[in-house]
Motif scaffolding. Sequence first.
Motif, PDB file in Angstrom:
ATOM      1  N   ALA A   1      30.879  49.902-109.592  1.00 55.13           N
ATOM      2  CA  ALA A   1      31.797  49.261-108.645  1.00 55.13           C
ATOM      3  C   ALA A   1      33.252  49.455-109.066  1.00 55.13           C
ATOM      4  CB  ALA A   1      31.481  47.774-108.522  1.00 55.13           C
ATOM      5  N   VAL A   2      33.536  49.289-110.353  1.00 57.40           N
ATOM      6  CA  VAL A   2      34.905  49.450-110.848  1.00 57.40           C
ATOM      7  C   VAL A   2      35.410  50.862-110.575  1.00 57.40           C
ATOM      8  CG1 VAL A   2      36.328  49.501-112.941  1.00 57.40           C
ATOM      9  CG2 VAL A   2      34.704  47.634-112.583  1.00 57.40           C
ATOM     10  N   ASN A   3      34.542  51.843-110.687  1.00 54.38           N
ATOM     11  CA  ASN A   3      34.933  53.241-110.479  1.00 54.38           C
ATOM     12  C   ASN A   3      34.944  53.671-109.018  1.00 54.38           C
ATOM     13  OD1 ASN A   3      35.378  53.850-113.196  1.00 54.38           O
ATOM     14  ND2 ASN A   3      33.197  54.166-113.540  1.00 54.38           N
ATOM     15  N   ASP A   4      34.567  52.800-108.116  1.00 53.89           N
ATOM     16  CA  ASP A   4      34.505  53.121-106.688  1.00 53.89           C
ATOM     17  C   ASP A   4      35.591  52.345-105.938  1.00 53.89           C
ATOM     18  OD1 ASP A   4      33.896  53.576-104.027  1.00 53.89           O
ATOM     19  OD2 ASP A   4      31.906  52.670-104.121  1.00 53.89           O
ATOM     20  N   ARG A   5      36.648  53.034-105.513  1.00 52.75           N
ATOM     21  CA  ARG A   5      37.766  52.376-104.821  1.00 52.75           C
ATOM     22  C   ARG A   5      37.326  51.545-103.624  1.00 52.75           C
ATOM     23  NH1 ARG A   5      41.862  57.078-103.896  1.00 52.75           N
ATOM     24  NH2 ARG A   5      41.546  57.882-105.976  1.00 52.75           N
ATOM     25  N   SER A   6      36.289  51.965-102.933  1.00 56.45           N
ATOM     26  CA  SER A   6      35.861  51.252-101.729  1.00 56.45           C
ATOM     27  C   SER A   6      35.181  49.916-102.062  1.00 56.45           C
ATOM     28  CB  SER A   6      34.924  52.123-100.891  1.00 56.45           C
ATOM     29  OG  SER A   6      33.712  52.359-101.578  1.00 56.45           O
ATOM     30  N   SER A   7      34.870  49.678-103.341  1.00 59.71           N
ATOM     31  CA  SER A   7      34.244  48.423-103.758  1.00 59.71           C
ATOM     32  C   SER A   7      35.246  47.313-104.056  1.00 59.71           C
ATOM     33  CB  SER A   7      33.403  48.644-105.020  1.00 59.71           C
ATOM     34  OG  SER A   7      32.334  49.502-104.743  1.00 59.71           O
ATOM     35  N   TRP A   8      36.507  47.673-104.178  1.00 61.46           N
ATOM     36  CA  TRP A   8      37.551  46.706-104.540  1.00 61.46           C
ATOM     37  C   TRP A   8      38.002  45.898-103.334  1.00 61.46           C
ATOM     38  CZ3 TRP A   8      39.891  45.793-109.337  1.00 61.46           C
ATOM     39  CH2 TRP A   8      39.457  46.617-110.380  1.00 61.46           C
ATOM     40  N   ASP A   9      38.334  44.612-103.584  1.00 61.76           N
ATOM     41  CA  ASP A   9      38.957  43.747-102.583  1.00 61.76           C
ATOM     42  C   ASP A   9      40.418  43.568-102.978  1.00 61.76           C
ATOM     43  OD1 ASP A   9      36.491  43.255-101.321  1.00 61.76           O
ATOM     44  OD2 ASP A   9      36.092  41.523-102.610  1.00 61.76           O
ATOM     45  N   PHE A  10      41.307  43.665-102.011  1.00 65.67           N
ATOM     46  CA  PHE A  10      42.739  43.509-102.247  1.00 65.67           C
ATOM     47  C   PHE A  10      43.240  42.297-101.471  1.00 65.67           C
ATOM     48  CE2 PHE A  10      41.593  47.905-102.786  1.00 65.67           C
ATOM     49  CZ  PHE A  10      42.141  48.188-104.024  1.00 65.67           C
ATOM     50  N   TYR A  11      44.035  41.449-102.137  1.00 65.79           N
ATOM     51  CA  TYR A  11      44.503  40.222-101.510  1.00 65.79           C
ATOM     52  C   TYR A  11      45.806  40.460-100.763  1.00 65.79           C
ATOM     53  CZ  TYR A  11      45.357  35.303-100.787  1.00 65.79           C
ATOM     54  OH  TYR A  11      45.567  34.082-100.207  1.00 65.79           O
ATOM     55  N   GLY A  12      45.838  39.989 -99.528  1.00 63.06           N
ATOM     56  CA  GLY A  12      47.061  40.101 -98.738  1.00 63.06           C
ATOM     57  C   GLY A  12      46.987  39.247 -97.495  1.00 63.06           C
ATOM     58  N   ALA A  13      48.075  38.590 -97.176  1.00 60.64           N
ATOM     59  CA  ALA A  13      48.178  37.766 -95.969  1.00 60.64           C
ATOM     60  C   ALA A  13      47.097  36.684 -95.916  1.00 60.64           C
ATOM     61  CB  ALA A  13      48.147  38.632 -94.713  1.00 60.64           C
ATOM     62  N   GLY A  14      46.779  36.096 -97.089  1.00 59.72           N
ATOM     63  CA  GLY A  14      45.844  34.983 -97.139  1.00 59.72           C
ATOM     64  C   GLY A  14      44.377  35.340 -97.063  1.00 59.72           C
ATOM     65  N   ALA A  15      44.044  36.626 -97.180  1.00 60.14           N
ATOM     66  CA  ALA A  15      42.645  37.047 -97.070  1.00 60.14           C
ATOM     67  C   ALA A  15      42.383  38.237 -97.992  1.00 60.14           C
ATOM     68  CB  ALA A  15      42.313  37.430 -95.632  1.00 60.14           C
ATOM     69  N   TRP A  16      41.090  38.492 -98.236  1.00 64.06           N
ATOM     70  CA  TRP A  16      40.670  39.649 -99.026  1.00 64.06           C
ATOM     71  C   TRP A  16      40.343  40.805 -98.086  1.00 64.06           C
ATOM     72  CZ3 TRP A  16      41.451  39.728-104.042  1.00 64.06           C
ATOM     73  CH2 TRP A  16      41.542  38.527-104.729  1.00 64.06           C
ATOM     74  N   HIS A  17      40.724  42.020 -98.485  1.00 61.19           N
ATOM     75  CA  HIS A  17      40.504  43.220 -97.669  1.00 61.19           C
ATOM     76  C   HIS A  17      39.739  44.239 -98.500  1.00 61.19           C
ATOM     77  CE1 HIS A  17      43.421  41.568 -94.835  1.00 61.19           C
ATOM     78  NE2 HIS A  17      44.099  41.211 -95.908  1.00 61.19           N
ATOM     79  N   ARG A  18      38.513  44.558 -98.126  1.00 63.68           N
ATOM     80  CA  ARG A  18      37.655  45.476 -98.875  1.00 63.68           C
ATOM     81  C   ARG A  18      38.137  46.913 -98.753  1.00 63.68           C
ATOM     82  NH1 ARG A  18      32.378  44.936-100.879  1.00 63.68           N
ATOM     83  NH2 ARG A  18      33.375  43.047-101.623  1.00 63.68           N
ATOM     84  N   GLY A  19      38.393  47.540 -99.901  1.00 63.20           N
ATOM     85  CA  GLY A  19      38.710  48.956 -99.969  1.00 63.20           C
ATOM     86  C   GLY A  19      40.025  49.368 -99.346  1.00 63.20           C
ATOM     87  N   ALA A  20      40.907  48.417 -99.047  1.00 60.15           N
ATOM     88  CA  ALA A  20      42.153  48.740 -98.335  1.00 60.15           C
ATOM     89  C   ALA A  20      43.375  48.357 -99.159  1.00 60.15           C
ATOM     90  CB  ALA A  20      42.179  48.028 -96.993  1.00 60.15           C
ATOM     91  N   VAL A  21      43.717  49.191-100.146  1.00 56.17           N
ATOM     92  CA  VAL A  21      44.874  48.881-101.003  1.00 56.17           C
ATOM     93  C   VAL A  21      46.143  48.727-100.166  1.00 56.17           C
ATOM     94  CG1 VAL A  21      45.467  51.271-101.543  1.00 56.17           C
ATOM     95  CG2 VAL A  21      46.035  49.465-103.162  1.00 56.17           C
ATOM     96  N   ALA A  22      46.228  49.402 -99.044  1.00 56.54           N
ATOM     97  CA  ALA A  22      47.418  49.289 -98.176  1.00 56.54           C
ATOM     98  C   ALA A  22      47.567  47.876 -97.615  1.00 56.54           C
ATOM     99  CB  ALA A  22      47.328  50.292 -97.034  1.00 56.54           C
ATOM    100  N   SER A  23      46.483  47.099 -97.582  1.00 57.03           N
ATOM    101  CA  SER A  23      46.530  45.722 -97.068  1.00 57.03           C
ATOM    102  C   SER A  23      47.008  44.721 -98.118  1.00 57.03           C
ATOM    103  CB  SER A  23      45.150  45.301 -96.579  1.00 57.03           C
ATOM    104  OG  SER A  23      44.756  46.110 -95.490  1.00 57.03           O
ATOM    105  N   ALA A  24      47.096  45.127 -99.362  1.00 58.23           N
ATOM    106  CA  ALA A  24      47.564  44.227-100.414  1.00 58.23           C
ATOM    107  C   ALA A  24      49.009  43.828-100.158  1.00 58.23           C
ATOM    108  CB  ALA A  24      47.440  44.890-101.780  1.00 58.23           C
ATOM    109  N   ARG A  25      49.291  42.546-100.319  1.00 59.67           N
ATOM    110  CA  ARG A  25      50.639  42.018-100.158  1.00 59.67           C
ATOM    111  C   ARG A  25      51.005  41.304-101.449  1.00 59.67           C
ATOM    112  NH1 ARG A  25      50.417  45.226 -96.979  1.00 59.67           N
ATOM    113  NH2 ARG A  25      50.473  45.094 -94.729  1.00 59.67           N
ATOM    114  N   PRO A  26      52.293  41.293-101.806  1.00 53.43           N
ATOM    115  CA  PRO A  26      52.678  40.678-103.076  1.00 53.43           C
ATOM    116  C   PRO A  26      52.424  39.163-103.101  1.00 53.43           C
ATOM    117  CG  PRO A  26      54.619  41.315-101.805  1.00 53.43           C
ATOM    118  CD  PRO A  26      53.430  41.837-101.072  1.00 53.43           C
ATOM    119  N   LEU A  27      51.954  38.696-104.267  1.00 57.12           N
ATOM    120  CA  LEU A  27      51.830  37.259-104.489  1.00 57.12           C
ATOM    121  C   LEU A  27      53.213  36.673-104.683  1.00 57.12           C
ATOM    122  CD1 LEU A  27      48.864  37.251-107.026  1.00 57.12           C
ATOM    123  CD2 LEU A  27      48.763  36.799-104.570  1.00 57.12           C
ATOM    124  N   ILE A  28      54.026  37.385-105.452  1.00 57.09           N
ATOM    125  CA  ILE A  28      55.431  37.007-105.670  1.00 57.09           C
ATOM    126  C   ILE A  28      56.275  38.256-105.709  1.00 57.09           C
ATOM    127  CG2 ILE A  28      55.015  34.842-106.848  1.00 57.09           C
ATOM    128  CD1 ILE A  28      55.426  36.302-109.486  1.00 57.09           C
TER     129      ILE A  28
END
Length: 100
Positions: free
Chosen positions: A73-100
């Motif tokens: 899972a760690v080696n598979d980009r599509s397995s990662w969740d990225f946090y942005g806009a109050g929600a988790w987005h699977r495999g979508a690093v572009a959806s990540a938004r800064p915490l601060i």
Amino acid sequence: TLFGEGAPNNHSKVKFGAVHVVDLGKALQYTPAGDREKMMYVIGHGASSPFSPQSWMQGSEVYLARVKPEIQAVNDRSSWDFYGAGAWHRGAVASARPLI
């Protein structure tokens, strides 16, 4: 970079330039409430602007991602969740938004 983002030398934005694993204790015993399963969390230091500092001590912004703590899972980009806009987005690093 870890998630295939562009590099600073080609003037692109990097959200996870300096990645650090969040220590959740032995066997992830301090996993956040609400997680259905144990996850490994990382924070990344980066920036929305390609000319902003992106090192671990100068990052203009801080981002959050998580994945199952399994090698495959760690080696598979599509397995990662990225946090942005109050929600988790699977495999979508572009959806990540800064915490601060």
